[in-house]
Design a protein around this motif. Structure first.
Motif, PDB file in Angstrom:
ATOM      1  N   ILE A  52       0.866  -1.176   0.000  1.00 14.94           N
ATOM      2  CA  ILE A  52       0.000   0.000   0.000  1.00 14.94           C
ATOM      3  C   ILE A  52       0.905   1.228   0.000  1.00 14.94           C
ATOM      4  CG2 ILE A  52      -1.765   1.289   1.280  1.00 14.94           C
ATOM      5  CD1 ILE A  52      -2.579  -1.417   2.549  1.00 14.94           C
ATOM      6  N   ARG A  53       0.614   2.171  -0.874  1.00 13.31           N
ATOM      7  CA  ARG A  53       1.432   3.386  -0.929  1.00 13.31           C
ATOM      8  C   ARG A  53       0.687   4.530  -0.256  1.00 13.31           C
ATOM      9  NH1 ARG A  53       3.904   4.873  -6.583  1.00 13.31           N
ATOM     10  NH2 ARG A  53       5.087   2.995  -5.987  1.00 13.31           N
ATOM     11  N   VAL A  54       1.403   5.242   0.612  1.00 12.52           N
ATOM     12  CA  VAL A  54       0.860   6.407   1.302  1.00 12.52           C
ATOM     13  C   VAL A  54       1.711   7.611   0.920  1.00 12.52           C
ATOM     14  CG1 VAL A  54       0.310   7.463   3.524  1.00 12.52           C
ATOM     15  CG2 VAL A  54       0.056   4.986   3.226  1.00 12.52           C
ATOM     16  N   LEU A  65      -3.841   1.216  -3.106  1.00  9.03           N
ATOM     17  CA  LEU A  65      -3.530  -0.215  -3.115  1.00  9.03           C
ATOM     18  C   LEU A  65      -2.786  -0.500  -4.411  1.00  9.03           C
ATOM     19  CD1 LEU A  65      -3.916  -3.147  -1.974  1.00  9.03           C
ATOM     20  CD2 LEU A  65      -6.000  -3.251  -3.370  1.00  9.03           C
ATOM     21  N   LEU A  66      -1.619  -1.106  -4.327  1.00  6.39           N
ATOM     22  CA  LEU A  66      -0.819  -1.398  -5.518  1.00  6.39           C
ATOM     23  C   LEU A  66      -1.161  -2.784  -6.045  1.00  6.39           C
ATOM     24  CD1 LEU A  66       2.688   0.015  -4.515  1.00  6.39           C
ATOM     25  CD2 LEU A  66       0.725   1.193  -5.547  1.00  6.39           C
ATOM     26  N   ILE A  67      -1.407  -2.830  -7.357  1.00 10.54           N
ATOM     27  CA  ILE A  67      -1.737  -4.095  -8.010  1.00 10.54           C
ATOM     28  C   ILE A  67      -0.794  -4.316  -9.188  1.00 10.54           C
ATOM     29  CG2 ILE A  67      -4.155  -4.021  -7.305  1.00 10.54           C
ATOM     30  CD1 ILE A  67      -4.852  -3.051 -10.125  1.00 10.54           C
ATOM     31  N   CYS A  68      -0.706  -5.567  -9.623  1.00  9.58           N
ATOM     32  CA  CYS A  68       0.248  -5.945 -10.662  1.00  9.58           C
ATOM     33  C   CYS A  68      -0.467  -6.711 -11.769  1.00  9.58           C
ATOM     34  CB  CYS A  68       1.352  -6.800 -10.047  1.00  9.58           C
ATOM     35  SG  CYS A  68       2.614  -7.363 -11.196  1.00  9.58           S
ATOM     36  N   SER A  76       0.147  -0.830 -11.007  1.00  7.61           N
ATOM     37  CA  SER A  76      -0.754   0.328 -11.063  1.00  7.61           C
ATOM     38  C   SER A  76      -1.398   0.513  -9.697  1.00  7.61           C
ATOM     39  CB  SER A  76      -1.806   0.155 -12.163  1.00  7.61           C
ATOM     40  OG  SER A  76      -2.513  -1.065 -11.998  1.00  7.61           O
ATOM     41  N   LYS A  77      -2.167   1.595  -9.580  1.00  5.50           N
ATOM     42  CA  LYS A  77      -2.684   1.984  -8.273  1.00  5.50           C
ATOM     43  C   LYS A  77      -4.210   2.021  -8.273  1.00  5.50           C
ATOM     44  CE  LYS A  77      -0.531   5.887  -8.506  1.00  5.50           C
ATOM     45  NZ  LYS A  77       0.049   7.219  -8.199  1.00  5.50           N
ATOM     46  N   ILE A  78      -4.774   1.586  -7.149  1.00  2.00           N
ATOM     47  CA  ILE A  78      -6.209   1.744  -6.905  1.00  2.00           C
ATOM     48  C   ILE A  78      -6.358   2.748  -5.772  1.00  2.00           C
ATOM     49  CG2 ILE A  78      -8.295   0.629  -6.029  1.00  2.00           C
ATOM     50  CD1 ILE A  78      -7.381  -1.929  -7.350  1.00  2.00           C
TER      51      ILE A  78
END
Length: 213
Positions: A52-54, A65-68, A76-78
């Motif tokens: 998770i990126r903050v 939330l980072l997904i691949c 990419s990011k949600i």
């Protein structure tokens, strides 16, 4: 689950006299696939990276939330929170975001509300299995004692009730539909409905008599 286990669940209505109970659990096998278009390839299938990126901008935070992508590996990011005040987030929750807490990653990945807001879909195929704790029960006996089955969900996978019952009892669809239509299996929701929360149903020897007005 091999041994019978009786679950102290409050009964209601006609279930008050039922002393035979079975527990079925929709157990988690995997997280759902996140379905959205990848900007780098033609794939639409993504998995969470576990991170998770903050990002802090003065007193405002963005949380993603980072997904691949399963095909090309692009990350990419949600968006989970956008431009939210720091004080608006619970401190413990923020620490979980910052520490990539696995429980939070799991919760965000399965969050249908977040999926709708972010514009992606969840594919639940292959994410669950049915574990049954069913004492020996002869469905063919005309005098079989009533049985209450409690179905519990470890994850909010939307599963058709008919599929759960055919798997749990080892029945074909025609036989199951016949038992539902005759009143042998008594459900509080349609057999064609999709369930993602705990529910219960009864199996009786014969249709219960209609209540008098």
């Amino acid at each position: 689950m091999n041994s019978p286990r009786h679950v102290p669940v409050p009964a209601d209505g006609r279930a008050n006299d039922i002393d035979r109970k079975a527990l079925w659990v929709v157990s988690e096998r995997a997280l759902p696939t996140i379905v959205r278009s990848c900007v780098s390839c033609r794939s639409t299938r993504h998995r969470p990276t576990g991170k998770i990126r903050v990002n802090a901008n003065h007193k405002l935070l963005d949380v993603w939330l980072l997904i691949c992508c399963e095909l090309c590996g692009r990350t990419s990011k949600i968006p989970v929170h956008e431009r939210v005040a720091v004080r608006a987030l619970d401190r413990d929750r923020l620490l979980m975001f910052e520490n990539n807490d696995p429980a939070v990653v799991r919760q965000l990945t399965m969050d249908a509300t977040l999926a709708r807001r972010a514009g992606h879909q969840l594919d639940w195929a292959g994410t669950w299995r049915l574990d049954t704790d069913l004492p020996f029960y002869d469905l063919q006996r005309a005098d079989a004692p009533p049985l209450e089955v409690i179905v519990r969900f470890e994850l909010p996978a939307p599963v058709r009730v008919e599929r759960l019952l055919t798997a749990g009892f080892g029945l074909g669809r025609p036989a199951l539909r016949g038992m539902v239509d005759s009143g042998r299996i008594r459900l509080l929701l349609p057999v064609t409905a999709r369930a993602s929360r705990d529910f219960r149903f009864l199996v009786v020897a014969a249709p219960l008599p209609a209540e008098r007005a």
